[in-house]
Design an enzyme around this catalytic site. Structure first.
Site, PDB file in Angstrom:
ATOM      1  N   ALA B  17      58.369 -35.793  -6.219  1.00 31.41           N
ATOM      2  CA  ALA B  17      58.824 -34.763  -5.747  1.00 31.41           C
ATOM      3  C   ALA B  17      59.870 -35.184  -4.198  1.00 31.41           C
ATOM      4  O   ALA B  17      60.103 -33.758  -3.513  1.00 31.41           O
ATOM      5  CB  ALA B  17      57.392 -35.722  -5.061  1.00 31.41           C
ATOM      6  N   ALA B  38      66.353 -45.840  -2.365  1.00 33.42           N
ATOM      7  CA  ALA B  38      66.370 -46.832  -2.585  1.00 33.42           C
ATOM      8  C   ALA B  38      66.981 -47.494  -3.607  1.00 33.42           C
ATOM      9  O   ALA B  38      67.835 -48.250  -3.819  1.00 33.42           O
ATOM     10  CB  ALA B  38      64.781 -47.251  -2.332  1.00 33.42           C
ATOM     11  N   HIS B 440      49.794 -44.060 -13.831  1.00 31.89           N
ATOM     12  CA  HIS B 440      49.386 -42.589 -12.739  1.00 31.89           C
ATOM     13  C   HIS B 440      48.668 -42.892 -11.520  1.00 31.89           C
ATOM     14  O   HIS B 440      48.004 -41.584 -11.249  1.00 31.89           O
ATOM     15  CB  HIS B 440      48.643 -41.437 -13.665  1.00 31.89           C
ATOM     16  CG  HIS B 440      48.740 -41.308 -14.733  1.00 31.89           C
ATOM     17  ND1 HIS B 440      48.597 -40.366 -16.099  1.00 31.89           N
ATOM     18  CD2 HIS B 440      50.637 -41.045 -15.339  1.00 31.89           C
ATOM     19  CE1 HIS B 440      49.091 -40.205 -16.640  1.00 31.89           C
ATOM     20  NE2 HIS B 440      50.571 -40.548 -16.425  1.00 31.89           N
TER      21      HIS B 440
HETATM   22  C1  LIG Z   1      56.125 -45.806 -17.089  1.00 34.43           C
HETATM   23  C2  LIG Z   1      55.770 -44.212 -16.988  1.00 34.43           C
HETATM   24  C3  LIG Z   1      55.433 -43.496 -17.149  1.00 34.43           C
HETATM   25  C4  LIG Z   1      54.987 -42.254 -16.775  1.00 34.43           C
HETATM   26  N1  LIG Z   1      54.604 -40.754 -17.650  1.00 34.43           N
HETATM   27  C5  LIG Z   1      54.188 -39.948 -17.264  1.00 34.43           C
HETATM   28  C6  LIG Z   1      53.924 -39.046 -17.783  1.00 34.43           C
HETATM   29  O1  LIG Z   1      54.852 -39.121 -19.228  1.00 34.43           O
HETATM   30  N2  LIG Z   1      54.200 -37.613 -17.430  1.00 34.43           N
HETATM   31  C7  LIG Z   1      53.098 -37.451 -15.566  1.00 34.43           C
HETATM   32  O2  LIG Z   1      53.078 -36.557 -16.162  1.00 34.43           O
HETATM   33  N3  LIG Z   1      53.712 -38.983 -15.440  1.00 34.43           N
HETATM   34  C8  LIG Z   1      53.923 -39.672 -15.886  1.00 34.43           C
HETATM   35  N4  LIG Z   1      54.017 -40.697 -15.066  1.00 34.43           N
HETATM   36  C9  LIG Z   1      53.791 -40.732 -13.378  1.00 34.43           C
HETATM   37  C10 LIG Z   1      55.154 -39.743 -12.564  1.00 34.43           C
HETATM   38  O3  LIG Z   1      55.769 -40.570 -13.090  1.00 34.43           O
HETATM   39  C11 LIG Z   1      54.353 -40.519 -10.999  1.00 34.43           C
HETATM   40  O4  LIG Z   1      52.966 -39.733 -11.011  1.00 34.43           O
HETATM   41  C12 LIG Z   1      55.459 -39.926 -10.346  1.00 34.43           C
HETATM   42  O5  LIG Z   1      56.765 -39.549 -10.995  1.00 34.43           O
HETATM   43  C13 LIG Z   1      54.794 -39.470  -9.086  1.00 34.43           C
HETATM   44  O6  LIG Z   1      55.743 -38.744  -8.349  1.00 34.43           O
HETATM   45  P1  LIG Z   1      56.184 -39.289  -6.332  1.00 34.43           P
HETATM   46  O7  LIG Z   1      57.254 -38.175  -6.231  1.00 34.43           O
HETATM   47  O8  LIG Z   1      55.156 -39.461  -6.215  1.00 34.43           O
HETATM   48  O9  LIG Z   1      56.829 -40.794  -6.773  1.00 34.43           O
HETATM   49  P2  LIG Z   1      57.945 -41.375  -7.347  1.00 34.43           P
HETATM   50  O10 LIG Z   1      58.560 -40.733  -8.593  1.00 34.43           O
HETATM   51  O11 LIG Z   1      58.030 -42.791  -7.197  1.00 34.43           O
HETATM   52  O12 LIG Z   1      59.560 -41.618  -6.314  1.00 34.43           O
HETATM   53  C14 LIG Z   1      59.382 -42.498  -4.477  1.00 34.43           C
HETATM   54  C15 LIG Z   1      61.159 -42.628  -4.564  1.00 34.43           C
HETATM   55  O13 LIG Z   1      61.339 -43.505  -4.154  1.00 34.43           O
HETATM   56  C16 LIG Z   1      61.580 -44.595  -3.649  1.00 34.43           C
HETATM   57  N5  LIG Z   1      61.860 -45.663  -2.759  1.00 34.43           N
HETATM   58  C17 LIG Z   1      60.567 -46.322  -2.230  1.00 34.43           C
HETATM   59  N6  LIG Z   1      60.895 -46.812  -0.929  1.00 34.43           N
HETATM   60  C18 LIG Z   1      62.099 -45.994  -0.961  1.00 34.43           C
HETATM   61  C19 LIG Z   1      61.876 -46.387   0.190  1.00 34.43           C
HETATM   62  N7  LIG Z   1      61.663 -47.750   1.226  1.00 34.43           N
HETATM   63  N8  LIG Z   1      63.222 -46.285   0.808  1.00 34.43           N
HETATM   64  C20 LIG Z   1      63.516 -45.144   0.186  1.00 34.43           C
HETATM   65  N9  LIG Z   1      63.818 -44.816  -0.447  1.00 34.43           N
HETATM   66  C21 LIG Z   1      62.174 -45.161  -1.169  1.00 34.43           C
HETATM   67  C22 LIG Z   1      61.379 -45.331  -5.265  1.00 34.43           C
HETATM   68  O14 LIG Z   1      62.853 -46.040  -5.314  1.00 34.43           O
HETATM   69  C23 LIG Z   1      60.927 -43.899  -5.627  1.00 34.43           C
HETATM   70  O15 LIG Z   1      62.722 -43.524  -6.389  1.00 34.43           O
HETATM   71  C24 LIG Z   1      54.923 -42.171 -15.580  1.00 34.43           C
HETATM   72  C25 LIG Z   1      54.733 -43.225 -14.639  1.00 34.43           C
HETATM   73  C26 LIG Z   1      55.256 -44.483 -14.943  1.00 34.43           C
HETATM   74  C27 LIG Z   1      55.887 -45.210 -14.217  1.00 34.43           C
END
Ligand SMILES: Cc1cc2nc3c(=O)[nH]c(=O)nc-3n(C[C@H](O)[C@H](O)[C@H](O)COP(=O)(O)OP(=O)(O)OC[C@H]3O[C@@H](n4cnc5c(N)ncnc54)[C@H](O)[C@@H]3O)c2cc1C
Lengths: 158, 503
Positions: B17, B38, B440
C-alpha cells in the site's frame, strides 16, 4: 511439534532392542536415510534427501544416544538442511513393552523443533512423510525380526 | 538524496500500500513526498524477487522475508511472514490477484459506511488493473498500473492431473469459474497472477517505478521509522534510523503504511494506543486509542497428504487452478480455497501429494502487542487462529471436500489414499495441531466510527483524535476478506491517497 505412536513386532523384546540400539541397522530401515556413519558408540551421523516440487534438499544430521537402558531409549538428533541452512532439533523417546515373550510393542514420542526458514515448509513435510516412514520402518523391522527375511536392509519402497 | 526541510507527506513503509500512496500522492507536483522503507530497494530488482519461478527460493533463502514466530494452543509454533524490501508483501508474495468478494465490502460498510461498498469502490478496482483477459468488461479495467492475467484458462489444454481436477470438480457439482474476480466467485477457477513477461508486478514495479523520477518524490530505503513526533493532536514528523544515524524529518502529514504488524507497533511506540499496554512499557500516553493492535485476523491453512500414484509436478507457487469451495454444502457462500500441490519425494517411499485447504474466514480475533519499547524489537503477535470451534469445523469440512475430490474416478489415476491425517477421527486433531497461515494478516488498526472503542481510523483512514495522521495498509481492514489480501491492500492505498488529497 510432537509425533507419537506405536509399532507391533512379532519378536522378543531383546531382539528388537538389539536392532534399535544399533544405529546402522536401524537407519537402514528408515527410508530416505543415507550416508550413515557411526562416530562412536553413542553418536552417528547421516543424511536424508527430500524433494518438494522443484526444491531438492539434503538434511545432514548428527544423532546421539542419550539414554539406553532397556526397555527405554532416548535419542537426540540435530541437523541442518542444505536449502535454508535451518536447524532442526529432535528428541525421540522410545520404549519397549511385551505382553508375551514373542511380541513386542514399541511406543515412541518424537518432539521436534525447527528454527529458521525451514519452519515455513518443514512441519508440513514432516507430517506428510511421517506416516509412510513409520509404516515402512514397521514393515522393515517386522521383516527382519519376524524371520521372513523379506526386505532386510532394503530401503526401496513398495 | 535531500531530506532537508519539511515534507508535505511522509509515507512510512514502502510495502504494497505504501508504494501506491507515495506514487499517487506525488502525482501532484506541488506536494513534497518522502517514502521511507525499512528494507532495501535493490535496483535492478534481483532475479530471485522478479522471477516467479524462483518463489520457493525467495521465501526459503532470501534476506527479504521477516518471520514472526507464533504459537498454537498446544504450544507448537509456526511463523507468520512479511516482506522487508521495497514493495513489501507484493515483492515476496505468491502473486495471486484476488478481489475481495461482494460480501466483504458489505461487511466493511458496516464499519466504514457506504464509501466502502462494492459499488462505491468498483471504479477504483477497475482503475487499479489491466486485466489482460477480461479488461473490456463493466467490472474490469484495461488501463490500470497493475498488470494481471491468467496463465491458464479452464478450457486450455493442460497436464492430465490439472484436467482431471477440473473434471472431478465439475462432476462433483462445482461450477466452472473462469474469472474469480467477479463479485461472487465459486467453483473451479482459473487463477490470475500479477506477472508480466515473466516478471513480478509488485507495487514497487507497477506504481513506484513510473514515479521514481519525479522531483517531488524522495525515496529512502534501509531506513526504519522509530516513532512519530507527536505534538497534541498533530504529528510534527518522524524519527528515522539510518545507517548514518538517527534523524527527525518534519512533515505536514504522515501516513503509516508499515503493515499489519508494524503500523500498530509504531503507533504504540509513539504513545498512541491502549493506555495499559503503553504503561506496561513505560511509554508516555499521548492519545489513548484502545483498538490499536487488537482485531488481528488471518486465514488458517491445513495441509493434507494423499499417497501419490504419480509424480505430480504442478507448479507450487502458480497453481493453474484453485477451488473456491464451501466447507459445508448448506452454506450460502464459499469459505475455502483448495489447491493441489506438487509431490513430496523421498527415496524409498511412493510420492506423496499434498493438498492445501485455506479457510477464508476467522471468527475469533488475535492481537499485536509490543515486545518492548525498543523499535527494533519485533512486536509479539497472537493470531488466535482456530480458537473458534466453527473455524476448526470448517477446516475439517475442507478435508472432506479434498477427500471427495481425490476419490473421484477422474483423479484416481493420480491420488491414492489419504495418508495424513488418516481416518476421519484424526482430522480435527490434525487441524488443531498443524494449521499454519495463508500470510494474510489484517485488522490491527481497523476502520470504524469515533464512538466505536475498537476503531483506530475513520472511514477516510485518518487516525481518530489526530489531525494529520493516516494509516494505509491491510491493518485498516475491519474484517478479513474472502480473498488473498494484496489487492485489498492496494485498494486501501488508493482510497488513502484520495482521502489525503481531499483533506
Ligand atoms: C509469503 C506471502 C505470500 C502471500 N501471497 C499472497 C498472494 O499470492 N496474493 C495476495 O493477494 N496476497 C498475498 N499475501 C498477502 C499480501 O502480500 C499482503 O496482505 C500485503 O502485502 C500487505 O500489504 P501492506 O501494505 O499492508 O503491508 P506490507 O506490504 O507488509 O508493507 C509494509 C512495509 O513497511 C515496511 N516497514 C515496516 N516497519 C517499518 C518501519 N518501522 N519503518 C519503515 N518501514 C517499515 C516493511 O518493510 C514493508 O515493506 C502474501 C503474503 C506473504 C507474506
Amino acid at each position: 511439534m510432537k509425533l507419537s505412536g506405536g509399532i507391533e513386532i512379532g519378536a522378543p523384546a531383546d531382539q528388537v532392542w538389539t536392532l534399535i540400539i544399533d544405529p546402522v541397522s536401524l537407519s537402514s530401515c528408515i527410508p530416505g536415510v543415507s550416508h550413515v556413519r557411526q562416530i562412536d558408540e553413542r553418536t552417528f551421523e547421516g543424511s536424508i534427501t527430500v524433494s518438494v516440487g522443484p526444491v531438492d534438499g539434503d538434511f545432514d544430521f548428527n544423532s546421539t544416544l542419550v539414554r539406553r537402558e532397556f526397555p527405554d531409549l532416548e535419542v537426540r538428533l540435530e541437523g541442518i538442511d542444505s536449502v535454508t541452512k535451518s536447524r532442526l532439533e529432535a528428541t525421540v523417546v522410545a520404549s519397549l513393552t511385551s505382553s508375551d515373550p514373542s511380541h513386542t510393542g514399541l511406543a515412541y514420542l518424537a518432539t521436534i523443533s525447527v528454527r529458521g526458514r525451514l519452519a515455513i515448509l518443514g512441519e508440513m513435510i514432516l507430517r506428510a512423510t511421517a506416516g509412510l516412514i513409520i509404516a515402512e520402518l514397521t514393515r522393515c523391522l517386522q521383516a527382519r525380526l519376524e524371520g521372513s527375511g523379506i526386505g532386510v536392509g532394503k530401503t526401496d519402497g513398495p | 538524496m535531500s531530506i532537508e526541510g519539511a515534507f508535505d507527506l511522509i509515507v512510512v513503509g514502502g510495502g504494497t500500500a505504501g508504494c501506491v500512496v507515495a506514487a499517487r500522492a506525488s502525482e501532484d507536483p506541488a506536494l513534497r513526498v518522502l517514502l521511507v522503507e525499512a528494507g532495501p530497494d535493490p535496483r535492478p530488482i534481483p532475479d530471485i524477487v522478479a522471477d516467479p519461478k524462483r518463489q520457493s527460493e525467495l521465501i526459503l533463502k532470501s534476506p527479504y522475508v521477516r518471520m514472526y514466530d507464533v504459537a498454537r494452543e498446544d504450544g507448537s509454533t509456526f511463523p507468520l511472514l512479511s516482506g522487508r524490501i521495497m514493495g513489501g508483501g507484493s515483492s515476496i508474495n505468491n502473486l495471486a490477484v484476488v478481489r475481495p468478494m461482494r460480501r466483504d465490502f458489505d461487511a466493511w460498510t458496516q464499519f466504514g459506511g457506504p464509501v466502502w461498498s462494492y459499488d462505491a469502490l468498483l471504479p477504483l478496482m477497475r482503475a487499479i488493473e489491466t486485466d489482460r483477459d477480461f479488461g473490456d468488461s463493466p467490472i474490469h479495467g484495461s488501463a490500470g498500473p497493475l498488470q494481471l492475467h491468467r496463465s491458464f484458462k479452464l478450457d486450455d489444454p493442460a497436464d492430465p492431473p490439472v484436467r482431471a481436477l477440473i473434471e472431478a470438480a465439475l462432476a462433483l457439482g462445482l461450477p466452472a469459474c473462469p474469472d474469480l474476480n467477479v463479485p461472487e466467485p465459486y467453483g473451479i477457477c482459473a487463477s490470475p497472477y500479477n506477472v508480466e513477461n515473466g516478471r513480478r508486478q509488485s507495487t514497487a514495479v507497477a506504481y513506484l517505478d513510473p514515479a521514481r523520477d519525479r522531483p517531488n518524490l524522495t525515496i529512502l530505503s534501509d531506513t526504519t521509522a522509530m516513532r512519530l513526533v507527536v505534538n497534541g493532536t498533530r504529528v510534527d514528523g518522524v524519527e528515522l534510523a539510518r545507517a548514518t544515524g538517527p534523524v527527525v524529518v518534519r512533515s505536514a502529514s504522515v501516513v503509516l503504511a508499515a503493515g499489519v504488524f508494524h503500523s500498530p507497533q509504531l503507533l504504540m511506540l509513539s504513545g498512541i494506543g491502549p493506555s495499559d499496554e503503553l504503561a506496561r512499557h513505560r511509554i508516555p500516553v499521548r492519545h489513548h486509542l484502545p483498538g490499536v493492535g487488537t482485531n488481528y485476523q488471518d486465514h488458517a491453512v491445513v495441509y493434507v497428504t494423499f499417497q501419490g500414484t504419480t509424480d505430480l509436478r504442478e507448479d507450487y507457487v502458480i497453481p493453474k487452478v484453485r477451488l473456491i469451495a464451501k466447507s459445508d454444502d448448506t452454506m450460502d457462500h464459499p469459505d475455502l480455497h483448495v489447491f493441489m500441490r506438487p509431490s513430496i519425494r523421498m527415496r524409498g517411499l511412493p510420492p506423496m501429494l499434498p493438498v492445501s485447504i485455506h479457510l477464508l474466514e476467522h471468527r475469533s480475533r488475535g492481537n499485536v502487542a509490543l515486545q518492548s519499547a525498543n523499535p527494533t524489537d519485533l512486536p509479539v503477535v497472537d493470531p488466535a487462529l482456530l480458537s473458534h470451534p466453527r473455524d476448526v469445523r470448517a477446516l475439517v469440512g475442507g478435508i472432506a471436500v479434498a477427500s471427495r475430490l481425490a476419490a473421484h474416478p477422474a483423479l484416481a489415476a493420480f491420488y491414492g489414499a489419504l495418508l495424513t491425517p488418516g481416518s476421519p477421527d484424526a482430522w480435527e486433531e490434525h487441524v488443531r495441531t498443524s494449521y499454519i497461515t495463508y500470510y494474510h494478516g489484517v485488522g490491527t488498526c481497523r476502520i470504524g466510527p469515533a464512538q466505536d472503542p475498537g476503531a483506530v481510523v475513520d472511514s477516510g483512514l485518518r487516525v481518530h483524535g489526530m489531525d494529520n495522521l493516516w494509516v494505509a495498509d491491510a491493518s485498516v481492514l475491519p474484517v478479513i476478506p474472502h480473498a488473498n489480501t494484496n489487492l485489498a491492500a492496494i485498494l486501501v492505498g488508493e482510497v488513502a491517497a484520495q482521502a489525503i488529497a481531499r483533506a
